[in-house]
Design a protein around this motif. Structure first.
Motif, PDB file in Angstrom:
ATOM      1  N   CYS A 104       0.836  -1.208   0.000  1.00 20.29           N
ATOM      2  CA  CYS A 104       0.000   0.000   0.000  1.00 20.29           C
ATOM      3  C   CYS A 104       0.867   1.253   0.000  1.00 20.29           C
ATOM      4  O   CYS A 104       0.601   2.204  -0.732  1.00 20.29           O
ATOM      5  N   ALA A 105       1.925   1.258   0.819  1.00 22.63           N
ATOM      6  CA  ALA A 105       2.791   2.431   0.919  1.00 22.63           C
ATOM      7  C   ALA A 105       3.490   2.718  -0.407  1.00 22.63           C
ATOM      8  O   ALA A 105       3.595   3.874  -0.820  1.00 22.63           O
ATOM      9  N   VAL A 106       3.968   1.681  -1.073  1.00 24.68           N
ATOM     10  CA  VAL A 106       4.624   1.863  -2.366  1.00 24.68           C
ATOM     11  C   VAL A 106       3.680   2.551  -3.349  1.00 24.68           C
ATOM     12  O   VAL A 106       4.063   3.496  -4.052  1.00 24.68           O
ATOM     13  N   LYS A 107       2.442   2.085  -3.372  1.00 23.64           N
ATOM     14  CA  LYS A 107       1.465   2.624  -4.320  1.00 23.64           C
ATOM     15  C   LYS A 107       0.992   4.021  -3.931  1.00 23.64           C
ATOM     16  O   LYS A 107       0.982   4.942  -4.751  1.00 23.64           O
ATOM     17  N   GLU A 108       0.612   4.187  -2.674  1.00 24.42           N
ATOM     18  CA  GLU A 108      -0.021   5.439  -2.263  1.00 24.42           C
ATOM     19  C   GLU A 108       0.965   6.601  -2.185  1.00 24.42           C
ATOM     20  O   GLU A 108       0.606   7.747  -2.447  1.00 24.42           O
ATOM     21  N   LEU A 109       2.225   6.310  -1.838  1.00 20.43           N
ATOM     22  CA  LEU A 109       3.236   7.360  -1.754  1.00 20.43           C
ATOM     23  C   LEU A 109       4.040   7.494  -3.042  1.00 20.43           C
ATOM     24  O   LEU A 109       4.965   8.295  -3.109  1.00 20.43           O
ATOM     25  N   SER A 110       3.698   6.706  -4.057  1.00 16.77           N
ATOM     26  CA  SER A 110       4.411   6.718  -5.346  1.00 16.77           C
ATOM     27  C   SER A 110       5.911   6.549  -5.127  1.00 16.77           C
ATOM     28  O   SER A 110       6.733   7.304  -5.651  1.00 16.77           O
ATOM     29  N   LEU A 111       6.270   5.520  -4.369  1.00 13.33           N
ATOM     30  CA  LEU A 111       7.658   5.326  -3.994  1.00 13.33           C
ATOM     31  C   LEU A 111       8.479   4.717  -5.126  1.00 13.33           C
ATOM     32  O   LEU A 111       8.020   3.809  -5.816  1.00 13.33           O
ATOM     33  N   TYR A 112       9.679   5.207  -5.268  1.00 12.02           N
ATOM     34  CA  TYR A 112      10.666   4.580  -6.148  1.00 12.02           C
ATOM     35  C   TYR A 112      11.163   3.296  -5.496  1.00 12.02           C
ATOM     36  O   TYR A 112      11.409   2.294  -6.161  1.00 12.02           O
ATOM     37  N   LYS A 113      11.291   3.348  -4.158  1.00  5.73           N
ATOM     38  CA  LYS A 113      11.771   2.187  -3.412  1.00  5.73           C
ATOM     39  C   LYS A 113      11.248   2.260  -1.976  1.00  5.73           C
ATOM     40  O   LYS A 113      11.188   3.339  -1.379  1.00  5.73           O
ATOM     41  N   LEU A 114      10.880   1.100  -1.434  1.00  3.47           N
ATOM     42  CA  LEU A 114      10.544   0.986  -0.021  1.00  3.47           C
ATOM     43  C   LEU A 114      11.594   0.106   0.635  1.00  3.47           C
ATOM     44  O   LEU A 114      11.840  -1.026   0.200  1.00  3.47           O
ATOM     45  N   ILE A 115      12.215   0.625   1.682  1.00  4.59           N
ATOM     46  CA  ILE A 115      13.260  -0.098   2.392  1.00  4.59           C
ATOM     47  C   ILE A 115      12.670  -0.683   3.674  1.00  4.59           C
ATOM     48  O   ILE A 115      12.141   0.052   4.519  1.00  4.59           O
ATOM     49  N   ILE A 116      12.733  -2.001   3.806  1.00  2.00           N
ATOM     50  CA  ILE A 116      12.297  -2.679   5.018  1.00  2.00           C
ATOM     51  C   ILE A 116      13.502  -2.741   5.958  1.00  2.00           C
ATOM     52  O   ILE A 116      14.553  -3.286   5.598  1.00  2.00           O
ATOM     53  N   MET A 117      13.353  -2.178   7.161  1.00  2.00           N
ATOM     54  CA  MET A 117      14.488  -1.970   8.051  1.00  2.00           C
ATOM     55  C   MET A 117      14.276  -2.687   9.388  1.00  2.00           C
ATOM     56  O   MET A 117      13.707  -2.130  10.329  1.00  2.00           O
ATOM     57  N   PRO A 118      14.723  -3.951   9.495  1.00  2.00           N
ATOM     58  CA  PRO A 118      14.609  -4.634  10.788  1.00  2.00           C
ATOM     59  C   PRO A 118      15.588  -4.038  11.804  1.00  2.00           C
ATOM     60  O   PRO A 118      16.741  -3.754  11.478  1.00  2.00           O
ATOM     61  N   THR A 119      15.104  -3.841  13.025  1.00  2.00           N
ATOM     62  CA  THR A 119      15.953  -3.302  14.077  1.00  2.00           C
ATOM     63  C   THR A 119      16.890  -4.372  14.614  1.00  2.00           C
ATOM     64  O   THR A 119      16.595  -5.569  14.537  1.00  2.00           O
ATOM     65  N   TYR A 120      17.991  -3.932  15.178  1.00  2.00           N
ATOM     66  CA  TYR A 120      18.859  -4.857  15.920  1.00  2.00           C
ATOM     67  C   TYR A 120      18.297  -5.008  17.334  1.00  2.00           C
ATOM     68  O   TYR A 120      17.945  -6.097  17.765  1.00  2.00           O
ATOM     69  N   ILE A 121      18.200  -3.900  18.048  1.00  2.00           N
ATOM     70  CA  ILE A 121      17.508  -3.852  19.338  1.00  2.00           C
ATOM     71  C   ILE A 121      16.575  -2.655  19.296  1.00  2.00           C
ATOM     72  O   ILE A 121      17.020  -1.516  19.134  1.00  2.00           O
ATOM     73  N   SER A 122      15.287  -2.887  19.453  1.00  2.00           N
ATOM     74  CA  SER A 122      14.324  -1.799  19.414  1.00  2.00           C
ATOM     75  C   SER A 122      14.331  -1.030  20.732  1.00  2.00           C
ATOM     76  O   SER A 122      14.271  -1.632  21.807  1.00  2.00           O
ATOM     77  N   PRO A 123      14.381   0.318  20.681  1.00  2.00           N
ATOM     78  CA  PRO A 123      14.299   1.112  21.909  1.00  2.00           C
ATOM     79  C   PRO A 123      12.936   1.006  22.586  1.00  2.00           C
ATOM     80  O   PRO A 123      12.791   1.353  23.759  1.00  2.00           O
ATOM     81  N   HIS A 124      11.922   0.516  21.839  1.00  2.00           N
ATOM     82  CA  HIS A 124      10.547   0.518  22.345  1.00  2.00           C
ATOM     83  C   HIS A 124      10.078  -0.841  22.837  1.00  2.00           C
ATOM     84  O   HIS A 124       8.956  -0.965  23.337  1.00  2.00           O
ATOM     85  N   LYS A 125      10.909  -1.882  22.697  1.00  2.00           N
ATOM     86  CA  LYS A 125      10.475  -3.219  23.084  1.00  2.00           C
ATOM     87  C   LYS A 125      11.547  -3.886  23.930  1.00  2.00           C
ATOM     88  O   LYS A 125      12.745  -3.761  23.658  1.00  2.00           O
ATOM     89  N   SER A 126      11.098  -4.629  24.963  1.00  2.00           N
ATOM     90  CA  SER A 126      12.037  -5.267  25.873  1.00  2.00           C
ATOM     91  C   SER A 126      12.262  -6.740  25.532  1.00  2.00           C
ATOM     92  O   SER A 126      13.272  -7.326  25.906  1.00  2.00           O
ATOM     93  N   LEU A 127      11.316  -7.376  24.836  1.00  2.00           N
ATOM     94  CA  LEU A 127      11.433  -8.800  24.515  1.00  2.00           C
ATOM     95  C   LEU A 127      12.549  -9.029  23.501  1.00  2.00           C
ATOM     96  O   LEU A 127      12.611  -8.369  22.469  1.00  2.00           O
ATOM     97  N   ALA A 128      13.429  -9.958  23.818  1.00  2.00           N
ATOM     98  CA  ALA A 128      14.507 -10.288  22.886  1.00  2.00           C
ATOM     99  C   ALA A 128      13.926 -10.965  21.650  1.00  2.00           C
ATOM    100  O   ALA A 128      13.210 -11.958  21.759  1.00  2.00           O
ATOM    101  N   PRO A 129      14.214 -10.436  20.462  1.00  2.00           N
ATOM    102  CA  PRO A 129      13.656 -11.026  19.243  1.00  2.00           C
ATOM    103  C   PRO A 129      14.432 -12.256  18.810  1.00  2.00           C
ATOM    104  O   PRO A 129      15.443 -12.616  19.405  1.00  2.00           O
ATOM    105  N   ALA A 130      13.939 -12.898  17.768  1.00  2.00           N
ATOM    106  CA  ALA A 130      14.691 -13.979  17.140  1.00  2.00           C
ATOM    107  C   ALA A 130      16.015 -13.409  16.621  1.00  2.00           C
ATOM    108  O   ALA A 130      16.139 -12.194  16.419  1.00  2.00           O
ATOM    109  N   PRO A 131      17.019 -14.243  16.403  1.00  2.00           N
ATOM    110  CA  PRO A 131      18.314 -13.741  15.917  1.00  2.00           C
ATOM    111  C   PRO A 131      18.169 -12.874  14.665  1.00  2.00           C
ATOM    112  O   PRO A 131      17.315 -13.113  13.813  1.00  2.00           O
ATOM    113  N   ALA A 132      19.021 -11.871  14.602  1.00  2.00           N
ATOM    114  CA  ALA A 132      18.938 -10.898  13.523  1.00  2.00           C
ATOM    115  C   ALA A 132      19.013 -11.542  12.147  1.00  2.00           C
ATOM    116  O   ALA A 132      18.249 -11.196  11.246  1.00  2.00           O
TER     117      ALA A 132
END
Length: 261
Positions: free
Chosen positions: A81-109
């Motif tokens: 939806c974002a690609v289409k609605e914002l007419s994006l040339y590129k959308l970058i998906i950016m997984p965090t290493y450690i999120s400042p907003h979450k305390s639960l340890a995620p699966a390995p990077a």
């Protein structure tokens, strides 16, 4: 006249779309005859066309961040939806290493990266980035958007949910984030945001507002997905390839999920 034609040719060479119909109307009007060209202030016309060219030639880059633990179907729908609605040339998906907003340890990077690559495989305008993971440490948005603003001669959009919009004022260096990008906000079924109130706050404190996307995300719990995966219960909210990968790697198994039963 030479400057106008030069601007026109540069624009046509980009293959840009955006406001092309409006631009072509203006161009045809300008070229329709001497009596029209003499009616306009020539220098203002040239400046106006140059501004249009600059706006269209500049790429539009979106960034969608998160832990993606794991990536699920709503992430994919939102990205499309974002690609289409914002007419994006590129959308970058950016997984965090450690999120400042979450305390639960995620699966390995590396596993979260691999699941994202599986989920977005074949999406021409969507790219999975390991930038924050390679940096390690806490992943602060202001550093990421400033870095990508340097990398691209582009207009940057950072995409957040309505719940994150409400918390945005508590983020680290929010003013620096907004100086490097525009926020694009999607709704959530499980969260009622006061968009009018937030818009007033943004304008008063940051001197700019945000873009409201039409997309409203359904209520999908990553925690629920992890728990169901751990107990081999049916999971329907993630791509089959992602589910198979998580099971094969045993990413969400173990006694830590017993408390949810």
């Amino acid at each position: 006249m030479i400057n106008v034609i030069g601007a026109h040719n540069a624009l046509m060479a980009t293959g840009a779309h955006g406001i092309m119909p409006t631009y072509m109307w203006l161009w045809n009007l300008y070229m329709s005859g001497k009596h029209l060209r003499h009616t306009f202030n020539l220098m203002k016309s040239i400046d106006f066309i140059r501004k249009i060219c600059n706006n269209i030639i500049m790429e539009r880059i979106g960034i969608l961040g998160g832990t993606f633990n794991p990536v699920h179907n709503e992430h994919i729908k939102l990205a499309e939806c974002a690609v289409k609605e914002l007419s994006l040339y590129k959308l970058i998906i950016m997984p965090t290493y450690i999120s400042p907003h979450k305390s639960l340890a995620p699966a390995p990077a590396e596993d979260r990266l691999n699941m994202l690559r599986l989920a977005f495989n074949g999406q021409e305008k969507i790219e999975v980035s390991d930038y924050e993971i390679q940096k390690q440490g806490k992943s602060y948005t202001y550093l990421t958007v400033e870095e990508f603003k340097k990398r691209y001669s582009a207009k940057i959009f950072f995409i957040v949910g309505a719940d994150m919009l409400t918390d945005f004022k508590t983020w680290k260096n929010p003013a620096r984030i907004l100086s490097a990008c525009d926020l694009a906000v999607f709704g959530r079924e499980d969260f009622l945001a006061d968009y009018s109130g937030e818009e007033e706050y943004f304008k008063a404190n940051f001197g700019k507002s945000f873009i409201k996307l039409s997309y409203t995300g359904k209520q999908i719990s990553s925690t629920k997905i992890r728990v169901y995966s751990a107990f081999n219960l049916p999971v329907t909210d993630i791509p089959n390839e992602v589910y198979s990968y998580a099971v094969e790697k045993n990413l969400y198994g173990g006694d830590k999920y017993v408390e949810f039963v």
